[in-house]
Scaffold this motif. Structure first.
Motif, short mmCIF file in Angstrom:
data_model
loop_
_atom_site.label_atom_id
_atom_site.label_comp_id
_atom_site.label_asym_id
_atom_site.label_seq_id
_atom_site.Cartn_x
_atom_site.Cartn_y
_atom_site.Cartn_z
N LYS A 36 -26.63 29.83 62.28
CA LYS A 36 -25.67 29.17 63.43
C LYS A 36 -24.01 29.41 63.01
O LYS A 36 -23.38 29.95 63.85
CB LYS A 36 -26.02 27.79 63.54
CG LYS A 36 -27.31 27.33 63.94
CD LYS A 36 -27.61 25.87 64.25
CE LYS A 36 -27.34 24.92 62.86
NZ LYS A 36 -28.38 25.22 61.90
N THR A 37 -24.06 29.17 61.77
CA THR A 37 -22.61 29.27 61.39
C THR A 37 -22.15 30.76 61.19
O THR A 37 -21.19 31.07 61.68
CB THR A 37 -22.53 28.90 59.84
OG1 THR A 37 -22.67 27.28 59.89
CG2 THR A 37 -21.04 28.87 59.24
N ASN A 38 -23.15 31.51 60.93
CA ASN A 38 -22.84 33.03 60.93
C ASN A 38 -22.59 33.53 62.42
O ASN A 38 -21.66 34.37 62.61
CB ASN A 38 -24.22 34.14 60.77
CG ASN A 38 -24.66 33.59 59.04
OD1 ASN A 38 -23.92 32.88 58.28
ND2 ASN A 38 -25.97 33.98 58.56
N LEU A 326 -17.14 24.77 67.46
CA LEU A 326 -17.44 23.70 66.78
C LEU A 326 -18.79 23.80 65.81
O LEU A 326 -20.12 23.77 66.30
CB LEU A 326 -17.73 22.33 67.45
CG LEU A 326 -16.42 21.97 68.22
CD1 LEU A 326 -15.58 22.73 68.90
CD2 LEU A 326 -16.53 20.36 68.65
N ASP A 327 -18.64 23.98 64.54
CA ASP A 327 -19.93 24.14 63.62
C ASP A 327 -20.14 22.87 62.90
O ASP A 327 -19.46 22.48 61.87
CB ASP A 327 -19.49 25.22 62.65
CG ASP A 327 -20.59 25.86 61.97
OD1 ASP A 327 -21.79 25.71 62.44
OD2 ASP A 327 -20.47 26.27 60.85
N ASP A 328 -21.16 22.28 63.48
CA ASP A 328 -21.66 20.93 62.84
C ASP A 328 -20.83 19.88 62.76
O ASP A 328 -20.94 19.08 61.67
CB ASP A 328 -22.09 21.39 61.52
CG ASP A 328 -23.69 21.53 61.15
OD1 ASP A 328 -24.41 21.06 62.15
OD2 ASP A 328 -24.04 22.24 60.28
N VAL A 329 -19.66 19.65 63.61
CA VAL A 329 -18.87 18.71 63.49
C VAL A 329 -19.05 17.67 64.23
O VAL A 329 -18.79 16.55 63.91
CB VAL A 329 -17.30 19.16 63.66
CG1 VAL A 329 -16.76 20.25 62.57
CG2 VAL A 329 -17.22 19.85 65.14
#
Ligand SMILES: Nc1ncnc2c1ncn2[C@@H]1O[C@H](COP(=O)(O)OP(=O)(O)O)[C@@H](O)[C@H]1O
Ligand SMILES: [Mg+2]
Length: 395
Positions: A36-38, A326-329
């Protein structure tokens, strides 16, 4: 602006991902370590052409591909903007000794990186943003550098020149210390350093001054009404500090004087002691340094406020809405703050967000979003059509 199509090839664990984005928010869910972050990083890299996290760029190229001797990653995007459609291509080729050669095309034409930075605007929110508050000054300089890079191609050049000048200058300082070079040889490098430093410090100081009210009001909106202030703290000598508000030319001249005065100390240290490579942004809460006083929860809100301010600043400066990543925030916020964050996000044209499960998102967001499942580097749409509740596999 809006990301319409994306192709990712050999970028980290994403071997080959092709996506067409419908209008409206997109949510990406999947277990930890799936990519996901990638995926968000691959998109963000087209905005700044640097990674937000890689210490060395080779980390962005898929390891298996390098092992097979095909060390190339590629990210291509089609973007709809107020200025007209945009097609961006970034290729990263691993050369000898792990060096990565980057090449960029804008609408099919090869461009230098500084010409392509900021054509596509994206703002990335990550859980690591906490380091903007409690981390080292380098994290805050990076925040400013990436923001300014997207607005000012000249800033990108100054930054590149600054790192070269610092290398040369530090080398020469050590030579002088050992008696292998004469102090007069320094004058040329002082001049170069003063010019780039003044340009960068001037741009950063103006930017921090403009960000101040945006950060404070985002912090208030997100649920804390207390006074937050931002101050740019440049690493200057006495003359430089006096000239800080007199424009870049006066600042450059003052900076050069400070360098001359500091020559003995710099020679003894064998390194450059003044300049934008040592600056910081001081963030205060009720007049005291935020990092030492606010709670972890407040730090999180403050970091979020810095990103919201970044998005608003870009939007106002460029007259187009940046893409928000928005990554995991969202999952880290309580329900009230999630709602407020959503209100802010709804002012932007497109939002892409990740979480390990859909329950992390407010139900009204889920209902209006397209949903994707990320698993082992593959990204699969799970919602047949926007607005319907998808059948997600049980975790
Ligand atoms: N250069 C690379 N080549 C192959 N796999 C990579 C590379 N860089 C990172 N990865 C893999 O990507 C995965 C992490 O992906 P990430 O996007 O951070 O996951 P998450 O879904 O938790 O956000 C890890 O399994 C890691 O090994
Ligand atoms: Mg992640």
């Amino acid at each position: 602006m809006r990301l319409c199509r994306l192709q990712v090839y050999n970028f980290r664990n994403l071997a080959n991902v092709q996506l067409t984005f419908p209008e409206g928010p997109c949510l990406f869910v999947g277990d930890n370590g799936q990519g996901k972050t990638n995926l968000l990083e691959a998109i963000f890299v087209l905005s700044v052409f640097r990674s937000f996290r890689a210490d060395s760029e080779i980390q962005m190229v898929r390891r298996e591909a390098i092992e097979q001797g095909l060390g190339m990653a590629k990210v291509t995007a089609e973007i709809a903007r107020n200025l007209g459609p945009l097609r961006l291509e970034l290729a990263m080729v691993v050369r000898e000794e792990g060096h990565v050669g980057k090449s960029v095309k804008v609408n099919g034409a090869p461009k230098r990186i500084n010409e392509a930075v900021g054509a596509f605007l994206a703002v990335l929110f990550t859980a690591n943003d906490l380091e903007l508050i409690s981390g080292s000054p380098a994290a805050r300089r990076r925040y400013l550098d990436l923001l300014l890079s997207r607005l000012d191609p000249g800033y990108v050049l100054s930054r590149q020149r600054l790192s070269k000048v610092l290398l040369q200058r530090n080398y020469l300082l050590r030579q002088i210390k050992e008696g292998a070079a004469r102090p007069e040889e320094m004058e040329f490098w002082d001049q170069c350093l003063a010019q780039e430093a003044a340009r960068m410090i001037w741009a950063r100081a103006q930017t921090v001054a403009s960000l101040q009210s945006l950060v404070a009001s985002a912090y208030t909106t997100l649920g804390e009404g207390e006074d937050i202030e931002l101050h740019y703290v440049p690493k200057l000598g006495a003359a430089g500090n006096d000239a800080l508000h007199q424009g870049p030319d006066a600042l450059a001249e003052a900076f050069r004087l400070d360098l001359e005065r500091l020559r003995p100390q710099e020679t003894a240290a064998g390194m450059t002691l003044l300049g934008p490579q040592r600056d910081d942004i001081e963030i205060t809460w009720k007049g005291v340094p935020a990092a030492g006083y606010v709670s972890r929860g407040q730090e999180r809100i403050l970091a979020l406020a810095l990103r919201v301010a970044e998005a608003l600043y870009l939007k106002e400066a460029k007259g187009d809405s940046p893409l928000l990543l928005l990554d995991d925030v969202v999952s880290e916020l309580d329900v009230r703050r999630r709602k407020r964050l959503l209100d802010i996000l709804s002012r932007y044209e497109q939002v892409l967000a990740t979480a390990t499960d859909l329950q992390s998102f407010p139900p009204e967001l889920v209902a209006s979003s397209s949903i994707y499942m990320v698993s082992k580097g593959e990204v699969l749409p799970v919602s047949p059509a926007k607005g319907q509740q998808p059948d997600l596999p049980e975790p």
